[in-house]
Design a protein around this motif. Sequence first.
Motif, PDB file in Angstrom:
ATOM      1  N   LEU A  46      69.315  24.913  -2.424  1.00 15.42           N
ATOM      2  CA  LEU A  46      69.002  25.517  -3.930  1.00 15.42           C
ATOM      3  C   LEU A  46      70.317  26.159  -4.261  1.00 15.42           C
ATOM      4  N   ASN A  47      70.977  26.987  -3.302  1.00 11.76           N
ATOM      5  CA  ASN A  47      72.153  27.779  -3.549  1.00 11.76           C
ATOM      6  C   ASN A  47      73.378  26.978  -3.928  1.00 11.76           C
TER       7      ASN A  47
ATOM      8  N   ALA B 262      73.299  24.142  -5.690  1.00 16.86           N
ATOM      9  CA  ALA B 262      73.449  23.753  -7.181  1.00 16.86           C
ATOM     10  C   ALA B 262      73.984  22.346  -7.264  1.00 16.86           C
TER      11      ALA B 262
ATOM     12  N   ASP C 121      67.111  20.376  -8.741  1.00 18.31           N
ATOM     13  CA  ASP C 121      67.297  21.069  -7.897  1.00 18.31           C
ATOM     14  C   ASP C 121      65.650  21.993  -7.739  1.00 18.31           C
TER      15      ASP C 121
ATOM     16  N   ARG D  25      70.080  30.739  -9.016  1.00 22.10           N
ATOM     17  CA  ARG D  25      70.045  29.256  -9.412  1.00 22.10           C
ATOM     18  C   ARG D  25      69.865  29.019 -10.851  1.00 22.10           C
TER      19      ARG D  25
END
Length: 216
Positions: A76-77, A79, A86, A141
């Motif tokens: 998720l980080n 991106a 995502d 995010r």
Amino acid sequence: MARGRPRKVSTKDALHSVMVAFWQNGYSGTSMSDLAEASGMAKPGLYAAFGDKEALFEKALLHYFETYGGPVFSRLNLARKDVVSDFRDFLGAIADLTLDQNTPAGCFLVNALVDCTYGPERHQEVVTGLRESRFNAIRDRLLKAADAGELRDDADIDRAATFLDGQFSAIALLGRSGISEPELKTFVETGLQSLPVRDELAGFSDSALNSPILRQ
């Protein structure tokens, strides 16, 4: 000086087994005898390696977050996709975990949050800290999406993050209740449609609704 008997089980494997036992039965429903049986280590060995039951529970929670949460939050980080994709991957991974027949039902962290007998004040601090880490990862995010121009000008980042964080918990609880995979996939897709994205990202095609939940 004579050596003590070597442990037959590595501390890493023992901690994983302890985590599963707590995940399955909760803090109050798991005794040190249960943990010794699950881990394959005698109680003196468990105490020597990890401390008492309270310390074991704390270490088990952190092990859970690192083992299951770490890879999901790392993706998720990064991106690498648009914000909708995502979060589809993110929530889909959580759904997949809750439905995995090889692990206890639900999410260990969420189970601890809703279990009012999960231990002393220190455990509450650990659980709350992990929950805040989860929320912050979701919010970060969304901030990246805003910077990339993916969100509407009127998007409320904190409100959207709170909603997605709630979706995380809801998925875990639904999985614990025995919901089917198609039903949980529909729940994920319905939640994604609430994201405050710009019109060009707001479409959800039939292929998205019929796509398989992400497999970790």
